[in-house]
Design an enzyme around this catalytic site. Structure first.
Site, PDB file in Angstrom:
ATOM      1  CD  GLU A 123      -1.449  -2.241   1.835  1.00 44.24           C
ATOM      2  OE1 GLU A 123      -0.501  -2.258   2.656  1.00 44.24           O
ATOM      3  OE2 GLU A 123      -2.204  -3.378   1.719  1.00 44.24           O
ATOM      4  CE1 TYR A 135       7.985   1.109  -3.286  1.00 42.05           C
ATOM      5  CE2 TYR A 135       5.849   2.364  -2.755  1.00 42.05           C
ATOM      6  CZ  TYR A 135       6.875   1.414  -2.792  1.00 42.05           C
ATOM      7  OH  TYR A 135       7.078   1.992  -1.385  1.00 42.05           O
TER       8      TYR A 135
HETATM    9  C1  LIG Z   1      10.491   6.532  -1.361  1.00 42.97           C
HETATM   10  C2  LIG Z   1      11.923   5.810  -1.135  1.00 42.97           C
HETATM   11  C3  LIG Z   1      11.813   4.980  -0.483  1.00 42.97           C
HETATM   12  C4  LIG Z   1      12.287   5.999  -2.431  1.00 42.97           C
HETATM   13  O1  LIG Z   1      13.902   6.205  -1.682  1.00 42.97           O
HETATM   14  P1  LIG Z   1      15.226   6.430  -2.992  1.00 42.97           P
HETATM   15  O2  LIG Z   1      16.486   5.980  -2.703  1.00 42.97           O
HETATM   16  O3  LIG Z   1      15.496   7.930  -2.729  1.00 42.97           O
HETATM   17  O4  LIG Z   1      14.788   6.500  -4.012  1.00 42.97           O
HETATM   18  P2  LIG Z   1      15.896   6.091  -5.200  1.00 42.97           P
HETATM   19  O5  LIG Z   1      17.053   7.046  -5.754  1.00 42.97           O
HETATM   20  O6  LIG Z   1      16.013   4.318  -5.473  1.00 42.97           O
HETATM   21  O7  LIG Z   1      14.755   6.353  -6.992  1.00 42.97           O
HETATM   22  C5  LIG Z   1      14.241   5.446  -8.074  1.00 42.97           C
HETATM   23  C6  LIG Z   1      13.404   6.027  -8.884  1.00 42.97           C
HETATM   24  O8  LIG Z   1      11.759   6.900  -7.735  1.00 42.97           O
HETATM   25  C7  LIG Z   1      11.400   7.548  -8.460  1.00 42.97           C
HETATM   26  N1  LIG Z   1      11.507   9.126  -7.427  1.00 42.97           N
HETATM   27  C8  LIG Z   1      12.144   7.989  -6.083  1.00 42.97           C
HETATM   28  N2  LIG Z   1      12.358   9.526  -5.808  1.00 42.97           N
HETATM   29  C9  LIG Z   1      11.206  10.291  -6.349  1.00 42.97           C
HETATM   30  C10 LIG Z   1      11.530  12.263  -6.241  1.00 42.97           C
HETATM   31  N3  LIG Z   1      11.291  12.572  -5.269  1.00 42.97           N
HETATM   32  N4  LIG Z   1      10.385  12.449  -7.449  1.00 42.97           N
HETATM   33  C11 LIG Z   1      10.386  11.645  -8.085  1.00 42.97           C
HETATM   34  N5  LIG Z   1      10.336  10.647  -8.408  1.00 42.97           N
HETATM   35  C12 LIG Z   1      11.101   9.820  -7.272  1.00 42.97           C
HETATM   36  C13 LIG Z   1      12.272   8.237  -9.826  1.00 42.97           C
HETATM   37  O9  LIG Z   1      11.497   7.036 -10.544  1.00 42.97           O
HETATM   38  C14 LIG Z   1      13.808   7.322  -9.297  1.00 42.97           C
HETATM   39  O10 LIG Z   1      15.050   6.628 -10.590  1.00 42.97           O
HETATM   40  P3  LIG Z   1      15.454   8.338 -10.617  1.00 42.97           P
HETATM   41  O11 LIG Z   1      16.456   8.760  -9.566  1.00 42.97           O
HETATM   42  O12 LIG Z   1      16.676   7.652 -11.759  1.00 42.97           O
HETATM   43  O13 LIG Z   1      14.762   9.631 -11.210  1.00 42.97           O
HETATM   44  C15 LIG Z   1      12.129   7.341  -0.364  1.00 42.97           C
HETATM   45  O14 LIG Z   1      12.053   8.920  -0.876  1.00 42.97           O
HETATM   46  C16 LIG Z   1      11.579   7.330   0.924  1.00 42.97           C
HETATM   47  O15 LIG Z   1      12.167   7.124   1.904  1.00 42.97           O
HETATM   48  N6  LIG Z   1      10.268   8.775   1.414  1.00 42.97           N
HETATM   49  C17 LIG Z   1       9.839   8.759   2.665  1.00 42.97           C
HETATM   50  C18 LIG Z   1       8.990   7.096   3.040  1.00 42.97           C
HETATM   51  C19 LIG Z   1       8.233   6.589   1.859  1.00 42.97           C
HETATM   52  O16 LIG Z   1       7.498   7.452   1.052  1.00 42.97           O
HETATM   53  N7  LIG Z   1       8.202   5.375   1.635  1.00 42.97           N
HETATM   54  C20 LIG Z   1       7.570   4.364   0.886  1.00 42.97           C
HETATM   55  C21 LIG Z   1       6.262   4.107   2.086  1.00 42.97           C
HETATM   56  S1  LIG Z   1       4.924   3.396   0.825  1.00 42.97           S
END
Ligand SMILES: CC(C)(COP(=O)(O)OP(=O)(O)OC[C@H]1O[C@@H](n2cnc3c(N)ncnc32)[C@H](O)[C@@H]1OP(=O)(O)O)[C@@H](O)C(=O)NCCC(=O)NCCS
Length: 193
Positions: A123, A135
Site C-alpha cells: 500500500e 514501485y
Molecule cells: C520512496 C523512497 C523510499 C525512495 O527512496 P530513494 O532511495 O530516494 O529512491 P531511488 O533513488 O531508488 O529512486 C528510484 C526512482 O524512484 C523515483 N523517485 C524516487 N524519489 C523521487 C522523487 N522525490 N521524485 C520523483 N521521483 C522519485 C524516480 O523514478 C527514481 O529514479 P531516478 O532517480 O532515476 O529518476 C524515499 O523517497 C523515502 O524514503 N520516502 C519516505 C518514506 C516513504 O514514502 N516510503 C514509501 C512508503 S509506501
C-alpha cells in the site's frame, strides 16, 4: 629567497562512487532505523514494533542499507502464502535519489522470489508519487484504493501488485534495474532456516 608562484586550480571534487551494503536488519540497527522512521512517517513504528517484526523470522525479512557505519535506509516484507507484502521502505532524506530505495527493493524482491512468493504487494499513500514511480519500475501496478487506510492523516492508500514474480521475465526486469545502478551494492544474504 626567490618568490614561488603556484597555481591553485579550482577543481570540483569528483564524488566517490557510492558503496552501499544491504544486510539483514539486526537489533543493533534499530536505533538508526528509528532515526529515519521518525523523520519520514507521521506515525512512526516504535522500537518494540521493529523488534517484534525481527523476531518473526519465518514470515518476515527485513534489511538495512548502510553507507559506512550509517544506516541510510531499510525495508521489509511479510510472507503469507504465495504473497510477499512490503511492510515498510524508507531512506534517509539526506540520501534520497541515490538509488538506495531501488537497491533495497531489489534485495526484497529477490528474497521474496527465493522464498517462493508469486506476487508482491504493498500500500502507498495516494499522494506519494515518488514511491509509486519507484514501485512502477518494479512492475507494480495499481489495483485499487483502500479508503482512509492512513487514518492518522485521513489519507487513502493505493494498493499495488506485481504478479508472476517467479517467471524469468521478472528476474530479467530486476537484472535490468540493477544494471542501471551506479556504484557498488554489497548484499549479505539472510540466514536460511
Ligand atoms: C520512496 C523512497 C523510499 C525512495 O527512496 P530513494 O532511495 O530516494 O529512491 P531511488 O533513488 O531508488 O529512486 C528510484 C526512482 O524512484 C523515483 N523517485 C524516487 N524519489 C523521487 C522523487 N522525490 N521524485 C520523483 N521521483 C522519485 C524516480 O523514478 C527514481 O529514479 P531516478 O532517480 O532515476 O529518476 C524515499 O523517497 C523515502 O524514503 N520516502 C519516505 C518514506 C516513504 O514514502 N516510503 C514509501 C512508503 S509506501
Amino acid at each position: 629567497m626567490g618568490e614561488e608562484r603556484g597555481f591553485v586550480m579550482a577543481v570540483e571534487p569528483t564524488p566517490e562512487p557510492l558503496v552501499v551494503h544491504v544486510v539483514p536488519m539486526r537489533r543493533r540497527h534499530v536505533r538508526g532505523v528509528l532515526r529515519i522512521e521518525q523523520q519520514v512517517y507521521p506515525r512512526p513504528w516504535t522500537m518494540s514494533l521493529f523488534l517484534s517484526e525481527l523476531a518473526l523470522r519465518s514470515s518476515r525479512a527485513y534489511f538495512v542499507a548502510r553507507v559506512g557505519r550509517d544506516v541510510v535506509g531499510y525495508a521489509g516484507i511479510m510472507l503469507t502464502g504465495q504473497d510477499a507484502h512490503v511492510t515498510t521502505i524508507a531512506v534517509d532524506p539526506a540520501r534520497h535519489r541515490q538509488k538506495i530505495g531501488t537497491r533495497l527493493l531489489l534485495v526484497l524482491s529477490r528474497e521474496a522470489i527465493a522464498r517462493e512468493a508469486r506476487s508482491l504487494t504493498l500500500e502507498v499513500r495516494l499522494s506519494n508519487r515518488p514511491a509509486q514511480e519507484l514501485y512502477r519500475r518494479f512492475g507494480f501496478a495499481p489495483v485499487g484504493v483502500r479508503k482512509n487506510y492512513y487514518a492518522e492523516t485521513n489519507e487513502d492508500a493505493l494498493v499495488m501488485w506485481a504478479h508472476e514474480a517467479q517467471r524469468p521475465e521478472y528476474a530479467a526486469l530486476l537484472d535490468g534495474i540493477e544494471r542501471q545502478i551506479e556504484g557498488e551494492t554489497v548484499v549479505e544474504a539472510p540466514r536460511r532456516w
